[in-house]
Design a protein around this motif. Structure first.
Motif, PDB file in Angstrom:
ATOM      1  N   VAL A 163       0.730  -1.208  -0.012  1.00 22.69           N
ATOM      2  CA  VAL A 163      -0.060   0.066  -0.060  1.00 22.69           C
ATOM      3  C   VAL A 163       0.801   1.059   0.095  1.00 22.69           C
ATOM      4  O   VAL A 163       2.151   1.278   0.399  1.00 22.69           O
ATOM      5  CB  VAL A 163      -1.005   0.090   1.166  1.00 22.69           C
ATOM      6  CG1 VAL A 163      -2.043  -0.950   1.277  1.00 22.69           C
ATOM      7  CG2 VAL A 163      -0.174  -0.025   2.561  1.00 22.69           C
ATOM      8  N   THR A 164       0.202   2.325  -0.292  1.00 23.77           N
ATOM      9  CA  THR A 164       0.885   3.754  -0.210  1.00 23.77           C
ATOM     10  C   THR A 164       0.917   3.927   1.217  1.00 23.77           C
ATOM     11  O   THR A 164       0.241   3.657   2.242  1.00 23.77           O
ATOM     12  CB  THR A 164       0.275   4.773  -0.904  1.00 23.77           C
ATOM     13  OG1 THR A 164      -0.856   5.059  -0.317  1.00 23.77           O
ATOM     14  CG2 THR A 164      -0.034   4.289  -2.393  1.00 23.77           C
ATOM     15  N   PHE A 165       1.918   4.779   1.715  1.00 22.17           N
ATOM     16  CA  PHE A 165       2.044   5.240   3.153  1.00 22.17           C
ATOM     17  C   PHE A 165       0.801   6.135   3.433  1.00 22.17           C
ATOM     18  O   PHE A 165       0.747   6.101   4.536  1.00 22.17           O
ATOM     19  CB  PHE A 165       3.483   6.281   3.148  1.00 22.17           C
ATOM     20  CG  PHE A 165       4.678   5.601   3.257  1.00 22.17           C
ATOM     21  CD1 PHE A 165       4.785   4.254   2.734  1.00 22.17           C
ATOM     22  CD2 PHE A 165       5.908   6.110   3.519  1.00 22.17           C
ATOM     23  CE1 PHE A 165       5.875   3.340   2.794  1.00 22.17           C
ATOM     24  CE2 PHE A 165       7.141   5.480   3.553  1.00 22.17           C
ATOM     25  CZ  PHE A 165       7.057   4.031   3.152  1.00 22.17           C
ATOM     26  N   ALA A 166       0.257   6.624   2.603  1.00 24.66           N
ATOM     27  CA  ALA A 166      -1.209   7.335   3.096  1.00 24.66           C
ATOM     28  C   ALA A 166      -2.076   6.307   3.698  1.00 24.66           C
ATOM     29  O   ALA A 166      -3.048   6.983   4.426  1.00 24.66           O
ATOM     30  CB  ALA A 166      -1.680   7.982   1.698  1.00 24.66           C
ATOM     31  N   GLU A 167      -1.924   5.018   3.221  1.00 28.81           N
ATOM     32  CA  GLU A 167      -3.036   4.078   3.863  1.00 28.81           C
ATOM     33  C   GLU A 167      -2.473   3.672   5.069  1.00 28.81           C
ATOM     34  O   GLU A 167      -3.365   2.891   6.099  1.00 28.81           O
ATOM     35  CB  GLU A 167      -3.082   2.958   2.896  1.00 28.81           C
ATOM     36  CG  GLU A 167      -3.922   3.191   1.499  1.00 28.81           C
ATOM     37  CD  GLU A 167      -3.944   2.233   0.529  1.00 28.81           C
ATOM     38  OE1 GLU A 167      -4.717   1.360   0.905  1.00 28.81           O
ATOM     39  OE2 GLU A 167      -3.165   2.464  -0.408  1.00 28.81           O
TER      40      GLU A 167
ATOM     41  N   TYR B 103       6.959   8.286   0.370  1.00 27.46           N
ATOM     42  CA  TYR B 103       7.493   7.089   0.266  1.00 27.46           C
ATOM     43  C   TYR B 103       8.596   7.230   0.772  1.00 27.46           C
ATOM     44  O   TYR B 103       9.493   8.167   0.934  1.00 27.46           O
ATOM     45  CB  TYR B 103       7.266   6.587  -1.201  1.00 27.46           C
ATOM     46  CG  TYR B 103       8.027   7.531  -2.381  1.00 27.46           C
ATOM     47  CD1 TYR B 103       9.300   7.568  -2.580  1.00 27.46           C
ATOM     48  CD2 TYR B 103       7.204   8.543  -3.015  1.00 27.46           C
ATOM     49  CE1 TYR B 103       9.852   8.336  -3.414  1.00 27.46           C
ATOM     50  CE2 TYR B 103       7.768   9.438  -3.687  1.00 27.46           C
ATOM     51  CZ  TYR B 103       8.933   9.429  -4.041  1.00 27.46           C
ATOM     52  OH  TYR B 103       9.503  10.369  -5.024  1.00 27.46           O
ATOM     53  N   CYS B 104       9.448   5.888   0.792  1.00 25.58           N
ATOM     54  CA  CYS B 104      10.936   5.798   1.155  1.00 25.58           C
ATOM     55  C   CYS B 104      11.447   4.608   0.475  1.00 25.58           C
ATOM     56  O   CYS B 104      10.811   4.021  -0.419  1.00 25.58           O
ATOM     57  CB  CYS B 104      10.892   5.840   2.557  1.00 25.58           C
ATOM     58  SG  CYS B 104      12.468   6.308   3.363  1.00 25.58           S
ATOM     59  N   ILE B 105      12.654   4.160   1.089  1.00 28.16           N
ATOM     60  CA  ILE B 105      13.240   2.988   0.609  1.00 28.16           C
ATOM     61  C   ILE B 105      12.353   1.863   1.050  1.00 28.16           C
ATOM     62  O   ILE B 105      12.148   0.709   0.277  1.00 28.16           O
ATOM     63  CB  ILE B 105      14.662   2.651   1.463  1.00 28.16           C
ATOM     64  CG1 ILE B 105      15.409   3.785   0.861  1.00 28.16           C
ATOM     65  CG2 ILE B 105      15.173   1.390   0.817  1.00 28.16           C
ATOM     66  CD1 ILE B 105      16.036   3.829  -0.724  1.00 28.16           C
ATOM     67  N   CYS B 106      11.487   1.776   2.253  1.00 23.51           N
ATOM     68  CA  CYS B 106      10.781   1.041   2.612  1.00 23.51           C
ATOM     69  C   CYS B 106       9.684   0.527   1.785  1.00 23.51           C
ATOM     70  O   CYS B 106       8.965   1.541   1.179  1.00 23.51           O
ATOM     71  CB  CYS B 106      10.525   0.826   4.141  1.00 23.51           C
ATOM     72  SG  CYS B 106      11.757   0.558   5.153  1.00 23.51           S
TER      73      CYS B 106
END
Length: 200
Positions: free
Chosen positions: A134-138, A165-168
């Motif tokens: 999922v996107t970090f927004a979720e 987002y990031c590396i993770c």
């Protein structure tokens, strides 16, 4: 080799905290990827709150992970999964991950469980358990969770992208799509006592 036992950690496992932290730190150096740093007090607290899973081969430390709630217990993370180099290649990470996941589902059955990882093996385990990328927004917007990324070498990427987002990779398990999990009765009793103390 003696049998490796994977269990919910309790106060008797507190002497392993320094070894756990050293193993996490060494793994971060070897991988060259981000692993958020945790303090001795933080890991000890997770053990005392029945939010940690430890693997032991006799008295020898083999692996560890913990869970934490965020956003008023609407979200749970399974974090800090580590296997000592001596015990890698024995599918131990999966056993630890399965128990932290079951513990999270038992304690907070309505919560969404998420994971941030840069490791392909963890992504595969998460997928097998029913997580989806999922996107970090979720994920949780709980600032305390995101402050945990401050100790990671890649935090500048997270900040530059305004936490998009990031590396993770963010992975999320939605309990509404799955059946309940099972955990041993003695651990359930211990959790009930801890919850009672927290709600006093």
């Amino acid at each position: 080799m003696e049998e490796i036992k994977v269990m919910v950690a309790d106060e008797s496992h507190e002497p392993y905290v320094d070894t756990i932290l050293e193993t996490i730190s060494e793994a971060a150096k070897v991988r060259g990827t981000g692993i958020a740093k945790r303090t001795h007090e933080y890991v000890t607290t997770k053990i005392r709150e029945a939010k940690a899973v430890i693997a032991l081969c006799g008295d020898d430390f083999a692996g560890f992970s913990y869970i934490e709630t965020w956003g008023n217990k609407q979200y749970v993370t399974t974090s800090g999964l580590i296997v000592h180099p001596k015990y890698r290649g024995l599918h131990l990470a999966k056993r630890i991950k399965d128990l932290t996941f079951t513990l999270a589902r038992t304690r907070w059955p309505e919560a969404k469980i998420f994971s941030l990882t840069s490791g392909a093996a963890v992504m595969q385990m998460n997928t097998q358990l029913g997580y989806k990328p999922v996107t970090f927004a979720e994920l949780t917007d709980d600032e305390a969770f995101w402050r945990g990324c401050e100790g990671c070498v890649n935090v500048d990427i997270l900040k530059r992208t305004e936490r998009k987002y990031c590396i993770c990779t963010g992975m999320l398990f939605d309990p509404e799509e799955h059946l309940p999990a099972k955990i041993p009765q003695d651990v359930l009793e211990r959790i009930r006592k801890i919850d009672k103390q927290e709600n006093k």
